[in-house]
Structures are given as structure tokens and as C-alpha cells.
Design a protein around this motif. Structure first.
Motif, PDB file in Angstrom:
ATOM      1  N   ARG A  90      -6.446  -6.892  -1.666  1.00  0.00           N
ATOM      2  CA  ARG A  90      -7.445  -5.897  -2.008  1.00  0.00           C
ATOM      3  C   ARG A  90      -8.815  -6.555  -2.069  1.00  0.00           C
ATOM      4  O   ARG A  90      -8.940  -7.725  -2.432  1.00  0.00           O
ATOM      5  CB  ARG A  90      -7.120  -5.252  -3.362  1.00  0.00           C
TER       6      ARG A  90
ATOM      7  N   ARG B 247       1.101  -2.688   4.203  1.00  0.00           N
ATOM      8  CA  ARG B 247       0.716  -3.988   3.676  1.00  0.00           C
ATOM      9  C   ARG B 247      -0.722  -4.307   4.077  1.00  0.00           C
ATOM     10  O   ARG B 247      -1.199  -3.918   5.143  1.00  0.00           O
ATOM     11  CB  ARG B 247       1.623  -5.104   4.224  1.00  0.00           C
ATOM     12  N   VAL B 248      -1.407  -5.051   3.189  1.00  0.00           N
ATOM     13  CA  VAL B 248      -2.692  -5.689   3.516  1.00  0.00           C
ATOM     14  C   VAL B 248      -2.619  -7.125   3.009  1.00  0.00           C
ATOM     15  O   VAL B 248      -1.774  -7.452   2.169  1.00  0.00           O
ATOM     16  CB  VAL B 248      -3.882  -4.956   2.853  1.00  0.00           C
TER      17      VAL B 248
ATOM     18  N   VAL C 243      -9.404  -2.028   7.772  1.00  0.00           N
ATOM     19  CA  VAL C 243      -9.450  -1.794   6.329  1.00  0.00           C
ATOM     20  C   VAL C 243      -8.765  -0.471   6.014  1.00  0.00           C
ATOM     21  O   VAL C 243      -8.915   0.509   6.734  1.00  0.00           O
ATOM     22  CB  VAL C 243     -10.908  -1.756   5.812  1.00  0.00           C
ATOM     23  N   ILE C 244      -8.013  -0.441   4.925  1.00  0.00           N
ATOM     24  CA  ILE C 244      -7.467   0.801   4.385  1.00  0.00           C
ATOM     25  C   ILE C 244      -8.311   1.188   3.185  1.00  0.00           C
ATOM     26  O   ILE C 244      -8.449   0.404   2.237  1.00  0.00           O
ATOM     27  CB  ILE C 244      -5.991   0.646   3.979  1.00  0.00           C
ATOM     28  N   ASP C 245      -8.892   2.372   3.239  1.00  0.00           N
ATOM     29  CA  ASP C 245      -9.748   2.824   2.154  1.00  0.00           C
ATOM     30  C   ASP C 245      -9.069   3.976   1.418  1.00  0.00           C
ATOM     31  O   ASP C 245      -8.369   3.786   0.438  1.00  0.00           O
ATOM     32  CB  ASP C 245     -11.114   3.235   2.705  1.00  0.00           C
ATOM     33  N   THR C 246      -9.226   5.194   1.938  1.00  0.00           N
ATOM     34  CA  THR C 246      -8.633   6.361   1.288  1.00  0.00           C
ATOM     35  C   THR C 246      -7.150   6.536   1.605  1.00  0.00           C
ATOM     36  O   THR C 246      -6.485   7.360   0.995  1.00  0.00           O
ATOM     37  CB  THR C 246      -9.364   7.641   1.707  1.00  0.00           C
ATOM     38  N   ARG C 247      -6.648   5.826   2.601  1.00  0.00           N
ATOM     39  CA  ARG C 247      -5.280   5.915   3.127  1.00  0.00           C
ATOM     40  C   ARG C 247      -5.058   7.137   4.005  1.00  0.00           C
ATOM     41  O   ARG C 247      -3.968   7.312   4.551  1.00  0.00           O
ATOM     42  CB  ARG C 247      -4.239   5.902   1.990  1.00  0.00           C
TER      43      ARG C 247
ATOM     44  N   GLN D 175      -7.642  -3.823   1.618  1.00  0.00           N
ATOM     45  CA  GLN D 175      -7.708  -2.484   1.045  1.00  0.00           C
ATOM     46  C   GLN D 175      -8.939  -2.397   0.150  1.00  0.00           C
ATOM     47  O   GLN D 175      -9.195  -3.291  -0.669  1.00  0.00           O
ATOM     48  CB  GLN D 175      -6.453  -2.156   0.235  1.00  0.00           C
ATOM     49  N   GLU D 176      -9.690  -1.324   0.298  1.00  0.00           N
ATOM     50  CA  GLU D 176     -10.890  -1.110  -0.516  1.00  0.00           C
ATOM     51  C   GLU D 176     -10.482  -0.527  -1.851  1.00  0.00           C
ATOM     52  O   GLU D 176     -10.521   0.675  -2.070  1.00  0.00           O
ATOM     53  CB  GLU D 176     -11.843  -0.152   0.190  1.00  0.00           C
TER      54      GLU D 176
ATOM     55  N   VAL E 264       0.861  -1.182   0.000  1.00  0.00           N
ATOM     56  CA  VAL E 264       0.000   0.000   0.000  1.00  0.00           C
ATOM     57  C   VAL E 264       0.893   1.225   0.000  1.00  0.00           C
ATOM     58  O   VAL E 264       1.624   1.476   0.968  1.00  0.00           O
ATOM     59  CB  VAL E 264      -0.946   0.019   1.215  1.00  0.00           C
TER      60      VAL E 264
END
Length: 753
Positions: free
Chosen positions: A590, A586-587, A722-726, A751-752, A549
Motif C-alpha cells: 500500500r 495482490r499488490v 495502481v489499484i485505487d477505488t478497485r 494500492q492507494e 486486495v
């Protein structure tokens, strides 16, 4: 008996037939049923016509020949509105074969625009192709379009189902073509063409084609007559395709579907397209299937324009086996001998599916079409359906911002004033522009001041239609589930896959094809196969964990425009300072990936009321996180774990952080503190508003500060679900770095994107 068009227009027929043979390069070429009828209606009768015919029927031949014949009679150049650059390239090349001087103005050839404009002024161009979006361009609209309308000898609207809200590929800019049609005099013929229009779309397009100019038969924008020689002529043919052999194979999961493609792709003759529903799936699939002996490439919305042209050429010339593609490769791509179309995941409607499979078998006796539906299809359909619909709140925000500005605002400037993500904002501006509420001018957008109301009933009707289409697609997948073969189809012809698709397009003439897996039984390779090399290839893809990410490096524009607590007088701008920036994170995967995205979507689901379900991290997900940590190539190992405080999944996030600390023998530093007035985040869909909402959300508690001081600048792992917009990770990492921590490494389950 009614005389045929060839009998009533003999001289025109002879001239058009000679031009057709020049276009095709065949001395024995003849018109398909309906082709000359359309040409005669346009050239001799100056009518407005809608042609609904299957792919490969020859709709482009109709409008190129009509344009050529109009020019021979002293008419001005034809204006063809075409949806895709790929389609324009093919059409320009096809026109040249018939002696038609055609040019295209698009984002792919900006350096040629000046020369094309000069050629138009010198009357050296017979056909100009433009995208519907070009009609919105202020310079083109103000300088070129008025002259084109004045001289236009023929207007063609290709892929005309895009005009309609009910069409499967609705594009807002297409709707402004109604106004363009209304500016043309009655002597200017208009042709609309499509291969995918049911009765509702046909009626909608007919109504828009019937609009007449002021001084012809009423006020501007009023419908013209719908019968007689001055009305809209609709030529609709059968939509079934004899060359296509349809099938659907339902497999239990991604592993089985990918294993099937690895084992059996070579069994499909020729070269073809494998459609996926997401960009990441297309890229992963291409990487999985590509070999030196059998090249497979990815083609998506992220593919550069130059690369797209090369990939299309490679597929047309059979230099590659397949393109793994999203819907970015759709209307306009023409390879007459395309051997197969496979779908890894179903489109959201049978009409969209028909349009995509229609790429195959245009000039061959047989082409194979196979659907491999997935369990995640419905969730993806829902995401795209909701993303494309404007909301009343968003529209009101945009109109208010433009009205208050007093001068044109760029899209970026509007984004800083309204809480709408960029892609949704761009679509909304197009909708409002078509409705006349806003206008694109030099320098950005302005509000016109015209009254505008949110048509809730219209959008609900469209949404309901979309849901019905989704159910129809599921019904297509279930065809023949009670058995296959002639007996099944004899008892209910609608069980035939081709008949089902044709009836979705309101073609009642279809009869069972005798070729699909319902009519004739399974024709595609069996899914049963002994273990082999494919197992290792698929496992390497699906069991892969640890997606990087990228960190945010720039603050969003317009933060100084937001008069929100915590940002007044201190809004950041420009680059994020390196010593306040988080590191690459990292995730596991996605949410749009193949493989681990499926269990992650299940873990991160919501209930019927839209509330996020909270539970501890399950063992299988936990083990994947440990793998991510083991494979992470950080420069210095983190020594502590900090959790993002969650108001919606506190148990999930805290169990993730504590589990990592325990297994990794790291210090569990606990969560960041929440500001006293912090509430669950809602809204804040774009970057500027998200930063404003997060700016003072987190605090460093005294206990956390003591632990950070004790770590003496060592790296910290920052954990969330969750990572969306960061931006959450960006703001939290900045806070930790300013408190004296070392490098901050973001880690989340998914990650979204």
C-alpha cells in the motif's frame, strides 16, 4: 498594586479551595496561578473567558469547579462541548470525585440517552458533556438543546482552538458554537479552554466568544464589548513544559528508523505513545515491536470503540509498553505519568506536534520526546491538507442536488448525485451546515435557500498558513544542525527546541530549557549498533511483499440516478454476481505502508505539472512482483496475462504485463480494448461516478476474444499500475468473465490506501 482575585473574592476562594481539595483528594492542594482568576470571573462576574494554558495546568478543574459553584447558587446544569469520547470518559470520572454529577451523550452510550434525558428533566445532572457533532443531530438540536440553552448555567468549549479555521485540528462542527454562544443571555458565563493557540487563533476565538444574544447589546450575532467586566477575559500563561526532554534524530530511511526502535524502545522509561502518520504504519509498527515481555498495541481510527477504551486503560495501568497510534489518540487522553512520546514521522505543524507531545510528563519530573522524521512526511502532509479543503465545484454540486431534490437526501443519496468521495462529502456537508446553506433534518439533508458563496480568499489564506506551518516543522527538525550544546543556544536562544515550539504558539516568555538535544547534546541512545536480531525482524517487515486486495462484492447505491451513457435502463444494483466478480488480488504494498511504499511512491510520482511519469518497470520492482507471484496461494495457477489499457502510464503497464508473461511463462494476451471515445479518467472520485465512468470504457477485441476462447475457462492475471477505488479491476473482470474467461486475479504495483 492590583488586588488578587483571592483578595477580591475571599468567600468564593475559600469555597472553591475546599472543592478543589475534594476533586484532587489532597488536603494541601492549591490553585495554580490563574485558575481561581478564571473561576471568579465565571462564577461571581458571569464573564466570558478564554484560558490558554499548557497541558497539565488544570483547565478541567476550572470548569468542573465553576459548574459546581454555579449549581450551588441555583444555576442550571453546565454544558461542556468536548471533542473526544476518551476525554468525556475521563472527565465524567473526574467530576464524580468533586461531587459533580456528570453525564455524557455520545455515540459510545446510545442506550443511556433516554435515562440521561430523564435525569436532565428532573434536574439531577450538574454537567452534560456532548461532542460538537451532537449539536447537529436533528433530535438533540430540536428537543434537547432549546431546553439546555434556557436552563444553562455555564457553557464550556474544551479544546477551543477547534473553533478556528487557523487551529491545527479544525473541526467544522465546532464553528457552529459561535451561534450557540450568541443564543445565551449575558448572565450565562462562557469558558473556552485550549493548550494550543497562537495569537491568530486567540483573536479568532475571542471574537466568537464576544458574540451576544439579541436584546443584550445589539442584534443577534453581533460582537459584544472586548473590555470591561462584560467582555472576554483572556488568561494566557507560559506554554513551556519543564518536564519534557526534546530531541530529533534524522535517520536515512525506514529500515534505520525501525531498527532503532526495535533496539532501543526499552531504553525509554515507563510506558508511552509512538505516533505514526498513517493507519497502516501504526499497525505494522505494533506488530514489529510487540513481544510477550514488552506488549505494544495499535490504536487508530479503525480501532473499535470498545477496544479503544481497553487500550487506553491498558496504557494508563502500564500493562503495555506503548501504543503505536495515529492522531486518533490525541486530545483527551490523560495519563499523568506517561513516560515518553516518540514520533515515527513528523506532524505537519509545530503546533500539532506540541499538542501531541504534551501528553507526556504531566505529573512527572521528566519525560522523553523524540522525533524520527521520514522522507515521506511531506507527501503525507500534502494529501491530508488537500483532502480537508472543500472545493467550489463540489459545494455547488451538493447545493444544486439538494435544491433539485425537493425533499431530504441522505448522505448516500447525495453521493449518487455528486462526484465527491464519502469522507470529503461528509466534511463538506458540515462546512455548508455551519455556514447555514444546508441543514440536517429527519431523513437527511436539505438546502436552506440561504445565499452562499465560496470564500476562496479564506481557504487560500488557510492553505497558505498550512504551508507555512509545514516549513516551520522542517525548521524544527533542522535545529542544532550546525552543532549542539550551550554555546549554540547562547548565540541564538530560538535554537532551543522548547523555545521554538513556544514561539510558534506566540509565547514570548520562553527561555532555553537546558534539556533538549540542542541545549545539552544528544540524550537519546546512539543509532550506531552492531548487527543483531533486530536486523531480521525489520527485514521481515520491510521486505514483505504481497498485500491482499479484497474484491468488490456490492454495486454502489444510486447508479440508477446517473443518467449517463451505458447505464440508462441497465444500472446494476445489489450484489455483484459471483461468476462476474474478480478474485482476491495482490499488490506489492500500500502507498501508506512502510518499506516498499517508498520506492513505489518514487516510481509512481508526477511531474511539476501533475502529469504521471511513465517508464518501464525497474529491475528492483520487477523482482518484488515475482516474489508476490511466488507467494500467491491461488487455487489454480493463471495461464494468461491481460493488461488494463493505460492512457497515462502505457509503458509502465505494458512492460509489467509482458515481463510477468515472459518470466512466468504465461500467455501475453495483450490489453483490453479501449472504447473509441475513451479519454484519460479525471474526476469520478466516488464509487457511483467511478462505475459510470468505467462502465463502457473497455471492450473485448476480436483478437482477445479468440485467445480467451482458446483458454477454455482458465484463470487470467489482470494487471495495472495502481489499484485505487478497485472499480477498474471490478469492471474489467466482469467484462472478461462475461467473455468466457475463468477466474480473474487482479495484480498491481501498489494500492492507494
Amino acid at each position: 498594586m492590583t488586588a488578587s482575585a483571592a483578595e477580591t473574592h475571599p468567600q468564593l476562594h475559600a469555597e472553591a479551595l475546599e472543592a478543589l481539595r475534594d476533586l484532587t483528594g489532597r488536603a494541601d492542594a492549591a490553585f495554580h496561578p490563574g485558575q481561581f482568576d478564571a473561576i471568579a470571573a465565571l462564577v461571581d462576574e458571569h464573564r466570558r473567558a478564554l484560558v490558554v494554558q499548557r497541558t497539565g495546568w488544570g483547565k478541567s478543574a476550572v470548569y468542573f469547579l465553576a459548574a459546581l459553584l454555579q449549581r450551588r447558587r441555583g444555576a442550571g446544569p453546565a454544558l461542556i462541548v468536548s471533542p473526544l469520547i476518551a476525554l468525556m470518559r475521563d472527565q465524567v470520572a473526574a467530576a464524580a470525585r468533586a461531587g459533580v454529577r456528570a453525564e455524557a451523550i455520545s455515540s459510545a452510550n446510545p442506550t443511556a440517552w433516554t435515562q440521561i434525558e430523564q435525569s436532565l428533566a428532573a434536574d439531577e445532572i450538574d454537567v452534560l458533556l456532548v461532542s460538537p457533532e451532537r449539536l447537529v443531530n436533528p433530535r438533540f438540536r430540536d428537543e434537547q438543546l432549546p431546553r439546555l440553552i434556557e436552563r444553562c448555567g455555564l457553557l464550556v468549549i474544551d479544546e477551543a482552538h477547534c473553533i478556528s479555521d487557523w487551529g491545527h485540528d479544525f473541526r467544522p462542527d465546532y464553528r457552529r458554537l459561535r451561534d450557540l454562544v450568541g443564543q445565551l443571555g449575558p448572565q450565562v458565563p462562557v469558558l473556552a479552554t485550549t493548550a494550543t493557540a497562537n495569537s491568530r487563533v486567540v483573536a479568532d476565538v475571542e471574537e466568537q466568544l464576544g458574540v451576544v444574544a439579541q436584546g443584550t447589546s445589539g442584534e443577534p450575532g453581533t460582537p459584544g464589548p472586548t473590555d470591561g467586566t462584560t467582555g472576554v477575559l483572556t488568561l494566557r500563561g507560559p506554554l513551556t513544559r519543564d518536564s519534557l526532554r526534546l530531541g530529533c534524530l534524522s535517520l536515512p530511511d525506514d529500515r534505520a528508523r525501525l531498527d532503532y526502535l526495535v533496539r532501543h524502545l526499552d531504553a525509554f522509561e515507563g510506558s508511552g505513545i509512538i505516533y505514526t502518520l498513517t493507519v497502516s504504519a501504526a499497525e505494522d509498527l505494533a506488530a514489529l515491536l510487540n513481544t510477550p515481555e514488552r506488549p505494544v498495541r495499535a490504536y487508530t481510527g479503525r480501532t473499535d470503540a470498545e477496544d479503544r477504551a481497553q487500550l487506553e486503560a491498558d496504557l494508563k495501568d502500564n500493562r503495555i509498553k506503548a501504543l503505536a497510534a495515529t492522531s486518533a489518540l490525541g486530545m483527551g487522553f490523560d495519563k499523568p505519568d506517561l513516560g515518553f512520546v516518540i514520533h515515527l514521522g513528523a506532524p505537519s505543524s509545530p503546533v500539532a506536534y506540541y499538542q501531541q507531545v504534551g501528553r507526556a510528563g504531566r505529573a512527572t519530573d521528566s519525560a522523553d520526546v523524540l522525533l524520527l522524521p521520514g522522507r515521506e512526511d511531506r507527501a503525507i502532509w500534502e494529501y491530508f491538507a488537500t483532502a480537508s479543503m472543500p472545493s467550489q465545484d463540489s459545494a455547488s454540486q451538493v447545493l444544486t442536488a439538494l435544491a433539485e431534490a425537493g425533499s431530504p437526501l441522505s448522505t448516500a443519496a447525495i453521493e449518487a448525485r455528486v462526484d465527491v468521495r464519502r469522507a470529503a462529502l461528509e466534511l463538506l456537508l458540515k462546512v455548508l451546515a455551519v455556514d447555514g446553506a444546508v441543514e440536517a433534518v429527519k431523513g437527511g439533508w436539505i438546502a436552506t435557500g440561504r445565499p452562499w458563496e465560496y470564500d476562496a480568499e479564506r481557504y487560500e489564506n488557510v492553505a497558505r498558513t498550512r504551508r507555512e506551518e509545514q516549513q516551520a516543522m522542517l525548521a524544527y527538525e533542522r535545529l542544532g544542525s550546525e552543532g549542539t550544546g550551550p554555546d549554540v543556544v547562547a548565540s541564538d536562544p530560538a535554537q532551543c527546541r522548547m523555545v521554538f515550539l513556544a514561539r510558534q504558539l506566540d509565547d514570548t516568555t520562553a527561555v532555553p530549557c537546558g534539556r533538549c538535544d540542542v541545549c545539552a547534546g544528544s540524550w537519546y541512545p546512539s543509532a550506531d549498533a552492531p548487527p543483531g536480531a533486530a536486523d531480521a525482524q525489520v527485514s521481515a517487515l520491510l521486505d514483505r511483499v504481497g498485500v491482499p486486495v479484497e474484491p468488490r462484492k456490492q454495486w454502489p447505491q444510486g447508479l440508477d440516478q446517473l443518467r449517463m451513457q451505458g447505464l440508462q435502463g441497465a444500472a446494476p444494483k445489489g450484489k455483484i454476481a459471483e461468476d462476474e466478480r474478480c478474485e482476491e488480488g495482490r499488490v506489492i504494498a500500500r502507498m501508506s505502508d512502510l518499506g516498499w511504499a517508498v520506492p513505489l511512491r518514487s516510481l509512481l510520482r508526477t511531474d511539476e505539472d501533475g502529469r504521471r511519469i511513465d517508464s518501464p518497470v525497474p529491475r528492483n520492482i520487477g523482482s518484488r512482483i515475482i516474489e508476490v507471484l511466488k507467494e500467491w496461494d491461488w487455487q489454480q495457477r493463471p495461464v494468461g496475462v491481460v493488461a488494463i489499457p493505460s492512457t497515462t502510464r502505457p509503458e509502465l503497464v505494458s512492460s509489467l504485463a509482458s515481463g510477468i508473461a515472459s518470466i512466468g511463462r504465461l500467455q501475453d494476451l495483450g490489453p483490453l480494448g479501449l472504447a473509441a471515445d475513451a479519454v484519460p479518467l479525471s474526476g469520478a472520485r466516488n464509487s457511483a461516478f467511478r462505475v459510470a465512468a468505467l462502465w463502457d470504457r473497455f471492450v473485448i477485441t476480436p483478437e482477445l476474444q479468440q485467445q480467451i476462447d482458446a483458454l477454455a475457462g482458465a484463470p487470467i492475471l489482470l494487471v495495472d499500475d495502481v489499484i485505487d477505488t478497485r472499480w477498474t479491476m471490478t469492471i474489467a473482470a466482469r467484462l472478461l468473465r462475461r467473455a468466457g474467461s475463468g477466474p480473474v486475479l487482479p495484480l498491481a504495483l501498489a494500492q492507494e490506501a
